[in-house]
Design a protein around this motif. Structure first.
Motif, PDB file in Angstrom:
ATOM      1  N   GLN A   4      22.889  54.557  15.429  1.00  0.00           N
ATOM      2  CA  GLN A   4      22.797  54.176  13.916  1.00  0.00           C
ATOM      3  C   GLN A   4      23.999  54.018  13.171  1.00  0.00           C
ATOM      4  O   GLN A   4      24.194  53.335  12.460  1.00  0.00           O
ATOM      5  CB  GLN A   4      22.120  55.375  13.339  1.00  0.00           C
ATOM      6  N   VAL A   5      25.070  54.966  13.510  1.00  0.00           N
ATOM      7  CA  VAL A   5      26.359  55.075  13.020  1.00  0.00           C
ATOM      8  C   VAL A   5      27.067  53.437  13.592  1.00  0.00           C
ATOM      9  O   VAL A   5      27.530  52.700  12.626  1.00  0.00           O
ATOM     10  CB  VAL A   5      27.260  55.962  13.467  1.00  0.00           C
ATOM     11  N   THR A   6      26.886  53.141  14.616  1.00  0.00           N
ATOM     12  CA  THR A   6      27.280  51.839  15.202  1.00  0.00           C
ATOM     13  C   THR A   6      26.798  50.656  14.387  1.00  0.00           C
ATOM     14  O   THR A   6      27.301  49.812  14.111  1.00  0.00           O
ATOM     15  CB  THR A   6      27.085  51.767  16.665  1.00  0.00           C
ATOM     16  N   ALA A   7      25.242  50.831  14.390  1.00  0.00           N
ATOM     17  CA  ALA A   7      24.622  49.618  13.637  1.00  0.00           C
ATOM     18  C   ALA A   7      25.165  49.473  12.019  1.00  0.00           C
ATOM     19  O   ALA A   7      25.381  48.526  11.717  1.00  0.00           O
ATOM     20  CB  ALA A   7      23.219  49.881  13.680  1.00  0.00           C
ATOM     21  N   LEU A   8      25.395  50.582  11.375  1.00  0.00           N
ATOM     22  CA  LEU A   8      25.926  50.622  10.145  1.00  0.00           C
ATOM     23  C   LEU A   8      27.150  49.989  10.098  1.00  0.00           C
ATOM     24  O   LEU A   8      27.481  49.346   8.886  1.00  0.00           O
ATOM     25  CB  LEU A   8      25.932  52.279   9.752  1.00  0.00           C
ATOM     26  N   SER A  62      19.968  51.446   5.890  1.00  0.00           N
ATOM     27  CA  SER A  62      20.614  52.131   7.364  1.00  0.00           C
ATOM     28  C   SER A  62      21.351  53.515   6.851  1.00  0.00           C
ATOM     29  O   SER A  62      21.234  54.619   7.828  1.00  0.00           O
ATOM     30  CB  SER A  62      21.417  51.343   7.977  1.00  0.00           C
ATOM     31  N   ALA A  63      21.959  53.507   5.676  1.00  0.00           N
ATOM     32  CA  ALA A  63      22.588  54.643   5.530  1.00  0.00           C
ATOM     33  C   ALA A  63      21.723  55.602   5.053  1.00  0.00           C
ATOM     34  O   ALA A  63      21.879  56.814   5.408  1.00  0.00           O
ATOM     35  CB  ALA A  63      23.675  54.312   4.164  1.00  0.00           C
ATOM     36  N   LEU A 116      22.965  43.049  17.139  1.00  0.00           N
ATOM     37  CA  LEU A 116      22.500  44.172  15.742  1.00  0.00           C
ATOM     38  C   LEU A 116      21.221  44.618  16.020  1.00  0.00           C
ATOM     39  O   LEU A 116      20.999  45.812  16.056  1.00  0.00           O
ATOM     40  CB  LEU A 116      22.614  43.359  14.706  1.00  0.00           C
ATOM     41  N   THR A 117      20.162  43.712  16.632  1.00  0.00           N
ATOM     42  CA  THR A 117      19.076  44.143  16.990  1.00  0.00           C
ATOM     43  C   THR A 117      19.003  45.145  17.923  1.00  0.00           C
ATOM     44  O   THR A 117      18.269  46.121  18.119  1.00  0.00           O
ATOM     45  CB  THR A 117      17.867  43.042  17.266  1.00  0.00           C
ATOM     46  N   THR A 144      26.730  46.042  10.709  1.00  0.00           N
ATOM     47  CA  THR A 144      25.849  44.966   9.851  1.00  0.00           C
ATOM     48  C   THR A 144      26.679  43.973   9.208  1.00  0.00           C
ATOM     49  O   THR A 144      26.573  42.796   9.006  1.00  0.00           O
ATOM     50  CB  THR A 144      24.909  45.755   8.849  1.00  0.00           C
ATOM     51  N   TYR A 145      27.608  44.461   7.956  1.00  0.00           N
ATOM     52  CA  TYR A 145      28.316  43.680   7.215  1.00  0.00           C
ATOM     53  C   TYR A 145      29.090  42.661   7.938  1.00  0.00           C
ATOM     54  O   TYR A 145      29.218  41.394   7.935  1.00  0.00           O
ATOM     55  CB  TYR A 145      29.266  44.484   6.306  1.00  0.00           C
TER      56      TYR A 145
END
Length: 472
Positions: free
Chosen positions: A349-353, A447-448, A379-380, A356-357
């Motif tokens: 989850q941290v990695t995806a966060l 996500s945050a 990202l998925t 994302t941008y």
């Protein structure tokens, strides 16, 4: 130290007062009586020692889930054609909006179905609730597929379609909770994560199957035939498998009273408070998951309307994200069995966060097929992994006597509140700001919030199967 048993009750450790010899004799007698009573029952009950039943149980629950989500999603894919058949209007836009409004009606009855069928699964068993859900879905699909058009029976046509959608939503609302509880309870303790990961994976499989059927029909049929009866073929293809699904679920072994591996309770006497805490955290995480899923599903429209890429590339994003999502969901469950629930929730989850941008910035600036397919696929892949770990964590964290109903209700309300509004909100914000990065900011916010809730989730892996370095 207090330990919670399978019924969700806290029991303090008590010293045995009988001699070991008599304890052993009593346990043998009870075991023989239990086996005898089990053989005399009409309902099959899952025996922990019969691992071959585990595979059949997972297959039965997963196939039913795939069929139900396929039927529910097919309506969305053929919304235009269904609108023309049942909701004739002065212009095509009005017809489409009436069709989409009818699709949205299905979300209204989801929480009702979750409460009714979810609580029923906690009282009567997982198998009766799953069978009832599948039966109602079967009736709704057949009704929708065979209902004559508006030109044939007038106002009765849209009335029947609305009723079918209400019934579909009710059935689907009561599907996720009992199915997730069943998958967790049917699996051996060391493979719960992988078993439960078939819940989110099956939804991705259903979405992929629906998209492929729609694409094949649109390529092989004329537009006139597709509008007239092509969408009925898609629904009947799903309905053709309903007898097999009903049979498979009707013979599934029951898991409601199966013994479970003990889970550590950190606050003796505070089980109700711990349950409420897990349910609140679960709602936030499911809201985050729902927003991410629906925004990702919006990428086809986003690619064509905002990025102005070609239609094949835009439709390719759906297939790529679904295919990657299937693999990522199963991988997340497998990793949760190896490394524990919290680690596999938090770090991906941290990695995806963090991804994302930059990914959306790359897509918006380059507007290339490689950026869209590769960036969104990566990202998925990372972003799906933590939610498989969460599914099993929440199922394990809830006591057996409320597991099906609580999971179903929380899931249904998260879908209704955040799933039904995600795409309209993103569309409105893009129109308001003119920024192609709106999906990134919306996903970052979700996500945050999900990460914050994951950090407060307890480790729920069975005591005997936790990683050696787990501090809890």
């Amino acid at each position: 130290m207090a330990v919670r048993d399978g019924s969700g009750q806290c029991n303090a450790t008590v010293r045995p007062v009988w001699p070991k010899f008599w304890v052993g004799i009593a346990l043998q007698i009870r075991s023989r009586m239990s086996r005898q009573s089990t053989r005399e029952r009409l309902e099959p009950v899952l025996d922990p020692a019969e691992e071959r039943l585990t595979s059949r149980a997972v297959l039965g629950a997963t196939i039913g889930n795939i069929l139900e989500f396929y039927d529910f999603g097919t309506y969305s894919f053929f919304a235009i054609q269904i609108g023309q058949a049942f909701f004739p209007a002065t212009d095509s836009f009005a017809s489409l909006m009436l069709s989409l409004a009818t699709f949205g009606v299905g979300f209204v009855t989801r929480p009702i179905g979750a409460i009714v069928l979810g609580s029923y699964s906690d009282r009567a068993g997982r198998r009766p609730a799953m069978t009832a859900s599948f039966t109602m879905m079967s009736a709704a699909v057949l009704l929708l597929a065979i209902t004559p058009s508006y030109e044939t029976i007038g106002l009765a046509a849209p009335s029947l379609v609305v009723f079918a959608r209400l019934l579909q939503g009710f059935a689907l609302g009561g599907e996720v909770g009992p199915t997730t509880a069943y998958l967790m309870e049917a699996a051996p303790a060391e493979a719960r994560g992988l078993a439960v990961s078939f819940q989110p994976a099956s939804q991705q499989i259903a979405a992929t199957a629906g998209a492929l059927v729609g694409e094949i029909l649109s390529l092989t049929m004329t537009s006139e035939a597709l509008n007239a009866y092509g969408w009925r073929i898609a629904l009947l293809l799903g309905a053709a498998t309903l007898p097999f699904g009903l049979w498979l679920r009707s013979v599934l072994p029951e898991t409601l009273h199966r013994p479970e591996a003990p889970v550590l309770v950190t606050e003796p006497g505070g089980q109700s408070r711990a349950d409420r805490r897990i349910m609140c955290l679960g709602f936030v995480i499911l809201a985050s998951c729902t927003i991410t899923t629906y925004v990702t599903g919006y990428m086809t429209t986003y690619a064509m309307n905002t990025l102005h890429v070609s239609a094949p590339v835009a439709f390719g994003t759906t297939l790529i994200s679904n295919a990657v999502g299937i693999a990522a969901a199963l991988l997340g469950g497998l990793l949760a069995d190896r490394a524990g629930r919290r680690l596999i929730m938090i770090w991906p989850q941290v990695t995806a966060l963090l991804m994302t941008y930059p990914v959306f910035l790359w897509i918006a600036e380059s507007r290339s097929a490689f950026a869209l397919l590769g960036g969104l696929g990566a990202l998925t892949l990372i972003g799906t992994i933590p939610y498989s770990a969460f599914y099993v964590s929440m199922a394990e964290g809830l006591p057996r006597n409320i597991r099906g109903g609580a999971f179903a209700t929380i899931y249904a309300f998260a879908i209704v509140v955040f799933g039904g509004t995600a795409q309209p909100i993103v569309t409105w914000l893009i129109h308001l700001t003119g920024s192609a990065l709106v999906p990134a900011w919306y996903m970052l916010f979700a996500s945050a919030a999900g990460l914050f809730a994951m950090l407060m989730m307890p480790e729920t892996a069975p005591l005997n199967f936790r990683p050696k370095n787990d501090p809890s």
